[in-house]
Design a protein around this motif. Structure first.
Motif, PDB file in Angstrom:
ATOM      1  N   ASN A   2      43.306  32.224  45.381  1.00 50.52           N
ATOM      2  CA  ASN A   2      43.892  33.118  44.375  1.00 50.52           C
ATOM      3  C   ASN A   2      45.378  33.380  44.603  1.00 50.52           C
ATOM      4  O   ASN A   2      45.842  33.440  45.743  1.00 50.52           O
ATOM      5  N   THR A   3      46.095  33.564  43.511  1.00 50.61           N
ATOM      6  CA  THR A   3      47.513  33.951  43.588  1.00 50.61           C
ATOM      7  C   THR A   3      47.577  35.456  43.850  1.00 50.61           C
ATOM      8  O   THR A   3      46.555  36.160  43.752  1.00 50.61           O
ATOM      9  N   LYS A  23      44.860  38.407  42.984  1.00 51.20           N
ATOM     10  CA  LYS A  23      44.333  39.299  44.025  1.00 51.20           C
ATOM     11  C   LYS A  23      44.417  40.761  43.593  1.00 51.20           C
ATOM     12  O   LYS A  23      43.494  41.545  43.823  1.00 51.20           O
ATOM     13  N   SER A  24      45.518  41.131  42.971  1.00 50.01           N
ATOM     14  CA  SER A  24      45.669  42.526  42.527  1.00 50.01           C
ATOM     15  C   SER A  24      44.662  42.847  41.414  1.00 50.01           C
ATOM     16  O   SER A  24      44.124  43.955  41.352  1.00 50.01           O
ATOM     17  N   LEU A  25      44.359  41.838  40.559  1.00 44.77           N
ATOM     18  CA  LEU A  25      43.350  42.036  39.502  1.00 44.77           C
ATOM     19  C   LEU A  25      41.953  42.225  40.117  1.00 44.77           C
ATOM     20  O   LEU A  25      41.174  43.056  39.668  1.00 44.77           O
ATOM     21  N   VAL A  26      41.662  41.425  41.167  1.00 45.75           N
ATOM     22  CA  VAL A  26      40.375  41.550  41.869  1.00 45.75           C
ATOM     23  C   VAL A  26      40.255  42.951  42.459  1.00 45.75           C
ATOM     24  O   VAL A  26      39.213  43.609  42.319  1.00 45.75           O
ATOM     25  N   ASP A  27      41.323  43.410  43.123  1.00 46.81           N
ATOM     26  CA  ASP A  27      41.328  44.762  43.718  1.00 46.81           C
ATOM     27  C   ASP A  27      41.040  45.826  42.662  1.00 46.81           C
ATOM     28  O   ASP A  27      40.240  46.738  42.878  1.00 46.81           O
ATOM     29  N   GLU A  28      41.680  45.669  41.511  1.00 48.65           N
ATOM     30  CA  GLU A  28      41.539  46.663  40.435  1.00 48.65           C
ATOM     31  C   GLU A  28      40.090  46.714  39.924  1.00 48.65           C
ATOM     32  O   GLU A  28      39.496  47.786  39.810  1.00 48.65           O
ATOM     33  N   THR A  74      29.650  43.224  39.802  1.00 46.29           N
ATOM     34  CA  THR A  74      31.112  43.069  39.979  1.00 46.29           C
ATOM     35  C   THR A  74      31.460  41.591  40.108  1.00 46.29           C
ATOM     36  O   THR A  74      32.421  41.102  39.488  1.00 46.29           O
ATOM     37  N   ILE A  75      30.689  40.860  40.914  1.00 49.78           N
ATOM     38  CA  ILE A  75      30.943  39.423  41.138  1.00 49.78           C
ATOM     39  C   ILE A  75      30.749  38.645  39.840  1.00 49.78           C
ATOM     40  O   ILE A  75      31.519  37.732  39.537  1.00 49.78           O
ATOM     41  N   GLU A  76      29.738  39.033  39.039  1.00 52.48           N
ATOM     42  CA  GLU A  76      29.520  38.360  37.748  1.00 52.48           C
ATOM     43  C   GLU A  76      30.724  38.570  36.825  1.00 52.48           C
ATOM     44  O   GLU A  76      31.179  37.634  36.157  1.00 52.48           O
ATOM     45  N   ILE A  77      31.258  39.799  36.808  1.00 49.29           N
ATOM     46  CA  ILE A  77      32.422  40.105  35.955  1.00 49.29           C
ATOM     47  C   ILE A  77      33.638  39.309  36.433  1.00 49.29           C
ATOM     48  O   ILE A  77      34.348  38.694  35.626  1.00 49.29           O
ATOM     49  N   LEU A  78      33.864  39.288  37.750  1.00 45.16           N
ATOM     50  CA  LEU A  78      35.019  38.555  38.302  1.00 45.16           C
ATOM     51  C   LEU A  78      34.905  37.057  38.007  1.00 45.16           C
ATOM     52  O   LEU A  78      35.892  36.403  37.678  1.00 45.16           O
ATOM     53  N   PHE A  79      33.700  36.514  38.105  1.00 43.84           N
ATOM     54  CA  PHE A  79      33.510  35.083  37.857  1.00 43.84           C
ATOM     55  C   PHE A  79      33.757  34.758  36.383  1.00 43.84           C
ATOM     56  O   PHE A  79      34.411  33.762  36.052  1.00 43.84           O
ATOM     57  N   SER A  80      33.227  35.612  35.501  1.00 40.57           N
ATOM     58  CA  SER A  80      33.408  35.357  34.064  1.00 40.57           C
ATOM     59  C   SER A  80      34.879  35.477  33.651  1.00 40.57           C
ATOM     60  O   SER A  80      35.311  34.868  32.675  1.00 40.57           O
ATOM     61  N   GLY A  82      37.309  34.420  35.535  1.00 41.53           N
ATOM     62  CA  GLY A  82      38.037  33.316  36.172  1.00 41.53           C
ATOM     63  C   GLY A  82      38.750  33.705  37.451  1.00 41.53           C
ATOM     64  O   GLY A  82      39.639  32.979  37.921  1.00 41.53           O
ATOM     65  N   LEU A  83      38.376  34.849  38.038  1.00 41.64           N
ATOM     66  CA  LEU A  83      39.039  35.310  39.265  1.00 41.64           C
ATOM     67  C   LEU A  83      38.338  34.800  40.528  1.00 41.64           C
ATOM     68  O   LEU A  83      38.822  34.999  41.631  1.00 41.64           O
ATOM     69  N   LEU A  84      37.182  34.164  40.359  1.00 37.39           N
ATOM     70  CA  LEU A  84      36.495  33.531  41.492  1.00 37.39           C
ATOM     71  C   LEU A  84      36.481  32.025  41.270  1.00 37.39           C
ATOM     72  O   LEU A  84      36.089  31.555  40.204  1.00 37.39           O
ATOM     73  N   LYS A  85      36.918  31.277  42.284  1.00 41.40           N
ATOM     74  CA  LYS A  85      37.009  29.810  42.138  1.00 41.40           C
ATOM     75  C   LYS A  85      35.808  29.101  42.766  1.00 41.40           C
ATOM     76  O   LYS A  85      35.492  27.984  42.408  1.00 41.40           O
ATOM     77  N   ALA A  86      35.166  29.771  43.753  1.00 44.77           N
ATOM     78  CA  ALA A  86      33.981  29.177  44.394  1.00 44.77           C
ATOM     79  C   ALA A  86      32.929  30.269  44.547  1.00 44.77           C
ATOM     80  O   ALA A  86      33.197  31.308  45.148  1.00 44.77           O
TER      81      ALA A  86
END
Length: 659
Positions: A31-32, A36-41, A85-91, A93-97
């Motif tokens: 992640n850029t 990362k800041s979006l993931v934190d939020e 939370t992980i499902e939302i992040l994946f949908s 595009g904030l999770l690559k693997a």
């Protein structure tokens, strides 16, 4: 990432593997800074509803560093809040693997560009098996987003030998069939008996399960007609005589195999397996002919079957193999040398049950069998023995030599001798083998026709009818309904319970077991009905919890005995063990006000599974409230309501992010 194939979903069939693989990737960062800041939020907003103590849970703290790097984990053992939370992040595009179990492939619209399987085998509760084509289609279907990607990439890691047939079945096989999973429960039977204009038989007849059964009848009829035509087309000359001779031969074969089971018993067999002894070896269709015993070894049994718990005996024999097999180190490739070809003598290990015959002959074998010439000299000795005895190498007599005194064996030998002495007119006919094979083919078709007719008879009958009769018998004997199927008070109470074993819970209610227990003990006891995960060892319970558990187990044994008397196939111990007490002390501690962090330290069970169990427990307690109301026991109803109030707090019942 370099080839722009992300995001990738890595499917693994074990929760622990998902976590281990994700941790191995933790040195990589996908992640850029902006991502990362979006993931934190997103993450901080999600866990904002939790208490300060719950925010410090090991699972919550461990997952954020991975998420910031674009790596996610998704399995049933995660806290529901983290999973969402992980499902939302994946949908987004904030999770690559994403390392996930197959549950991620079900019901979630989460497409990726690449899907990777870490294994082609999975454990289905009984054994390890290849993934089915339906499972493969479901999971691999996540690769490639319609309208965005021109293709989806699927990588299947095959870390063991797979036959071409198995590979083809996985990748090109048909989707899983839609088969009805309809099954009878006591709750269903009682609720149907309550309604005047309907009965369980009516329900059975109109179920999808029965419809599928009837739908198979036309195909079976067609198959039966074709079989009958085929049977009529096979004409055997002098059929009556051939039939009688065929039956004699079949009987002799059966007697021979029965005789072999006695001969293969270690106490009789082992004294005769000295070095040099000639023994005949056959493994399935591979007939190795006469081989020479070199050595015998005793090994511990690795089989999971309880019937074969004794030691295993392995005979090392000198056998005539094809040259390729003799030089190959792969034991799976061992094949006998066909007649007329030049092969090599090689020492191979064989299990004692593959020994078909024991000869009375013993050969001299060289002390050093490493040189090829020494081994080949043994082959010449075997061939010389076969020449010397054209009518067959003499065998050891089971009764005279081996000293087998079983009456069954003596009777078998006597019958076998009588059949052999039976002078059949066809016995010396030159066309005997041809006629025998023709009749054998006809007999096989006849057996298939018989099986088809039995199957057709089953298909025409109402399925599960016998089971329904047995279940009604149990309900009458335990006092849930009268002989004329009128529901009693017990039956009305059992109608309220559907998320646990309705019979056992109703028996406990009517026996007054819950009346003498505290709120905490009641909740702990009910948890046995909702926890169905595998746990390694039994918990060490205090007397306050083990006392009610013993009462419950005794009641379960009584129900199992009544069920067996009513001709329901139930294993008493298995039935009792299906009520798992592994969550009792955890539920007791939670009801006493312990934090979620404290109860997690009490068990190895995943946090997500604890929460799922607690939520199912709340539903079951609600049903117990209704059941107590049906009896008219207000005190017990209030007790279960208080139990619901005690467990329904903090992270266990945190609101879903999707609401």
């Amino acid at each position: 990432m370099e080839r722009n194939f992300a995001p990738v979903i890595v499917f693994s069939f074990s929760k622990k593997d998902c976590e281990a693989y994700a941790l191995q990737m933790s040195k990589l960062d996908f992640n850029t800074e902006e991502e990362k800041s979006l993931v934190d939020e997103v993450f901080n907003n999600a866990i904002d509803a939790l208490s300060d103590e719950d925010k410090k849970l090991p699972q919550v703290e461990a997952v954020l560093p991975l998420l910031r790097k674009g790596i996610g984990i998704h399995h049933g053992g995660l806290l529901p809040l983290l999973k969402e939370t992980i499902e939302i992040l994946f949908s987004e595009g904030l999770l690559k693997a994403l390392f996930a179990t197959e549950t991620f492939a079900m019901g979630l619209n989460m497409p990726a560009r690449t899907v990777l399987f870490t294994s082609a085998r999975k454990f289905d509760g009984k054994d390890f098996r290849w993934v089915t084509s339906g499972e493969y289609i479901q999971m691999s279907g996540r690769a490639g987003r319609r309208g965005i990607d021109d293709r989806g990439i699927v990588i299947l890691m095959v870390d063991e030998k797979m036959s071409p047939q198995a590979g083809k079945q996985i990748v090109k096989g048909l989707p899983d069939y839609l088969n009805s999973a309809f099954h009878l429960t006591y709750n269903m039977v009682l609720n149907l008996l309550r309604v005047e204009e309907i009965n369980p038989e009516y329900m059975l007849e109109r179920s999808f399960y029965q419809f599928q059964n009837y739908a198979a009848i036309p195909d079976l009829f067609d198959k039966l007609r074709k079989m009958e035509v085929k049977y009529g087309a096979i004409e055997v000359p002098n059929e009556d005589h051939v039939s009688a001779y065929y039956k004699i031969r079949q009987q002799l074969d059966n007697l021979g195999s029965d005789l072999l089971t006695f001969i293969q018993k270690p106490q009789y067999l082992l004294p005769f397996l000295q070095p040099g002894r000639l023994v005949k070896i056959k493994n399935g269709n591979d007939d190795f002919g006469w081989t020479v015993v070199v050595n015998i070894q005793k090994k511990s049994n690795q089989s999971k079957s309880t019937q074969d718990s004794g030691p295993v005996y392995v005979a090392e024999v000198l056998a005539h193999l094809t040259k390729e097999c003799a030089r190959s180190r792969n034991s799976a490739n061992i094949k006998p040398c066909p007649a007329g070809e030049r092969g090599e003598m090689q020492v191979i290990p064989v299990l004692s049950h593959l020994i078909q015959q024991i000869s009375a002959v013993r050969l001299y074998i060289p002390q050093d069998l490493r040189p090829l010439d020494n081994r080949q000299s043994v082959l010449k000795s075997i061939q010389e023995v076969e020449k010397r005895f054209p009518d067959g190498v003499p065998l050891i007599d089971p009764i005279e030599d081996m000293g087998i005194k079983e009456k069954g064996l003596q009777r078998m030998c006597q019958e076998a001798f009588e059949h052999r002495m039976y002078s059949h007119p066809l016995h010396k006919d030159p066309k005997l083998e041809e006629l025998y094979q023709l009749y054998e083919r006809k007999a096989k078709v006849g057996a298939d026709i018989k099986n088809l007719k039995t199957e057709l008879k089953k298909k025409k009958s109402l399925l599960q009818m016998d089971e329904l009769k047995c279940r009604k018998r149990v309900l009458r004997r335990l006092g849930y309904c009268t002989a004329s199927d009128v529901i009693e008070m017990k039956g009305r109470v059992a109608c309220e319970i559907s998320s646990g074993d309705e019979l056992l819970m109703t028996e406990l209610l009517f026996n007054g077991v819950f009346n003498d227990l505290s709120v905490q003990q009641c909740c702990a006891l009910v948890s046995c009905f909702v926890f169905d995960e595998k746990a390694n060892e039994m918990p060490k319970l205090t007397e306050t919890l083990s006392g009610p558990l013993r009462i419950m187990q005794d009641t379960a044994r009584r129900i199992a005995r009544v069920s067996r008397e009513a001709k329901i196939d139930v294993d008493e111990e298995q039935y009792v063990e299906s009520f798992r007490p592994h969550m009792m002390d955890i539920v007791n501690a939670w009801c006493n006000g312990c934090t979620f962090g404290q109860i997690c330290k009490m068990t190895e069970v995943f946090e997500g599974i604890i929460i799922r169990c607690m939520r199912r427990l709340e539903e079951t307690l609600r049903q117990m409230c209704q059941a107590s109301k049906a009896i008219g026991n207000t005190e017990l109803e209030n007790k279960f309501a208080e139990g619901i109030r005690r467990i329904k707090r903090d992270i266990v019942f945190a609101a879903s992010l999707y609401l």
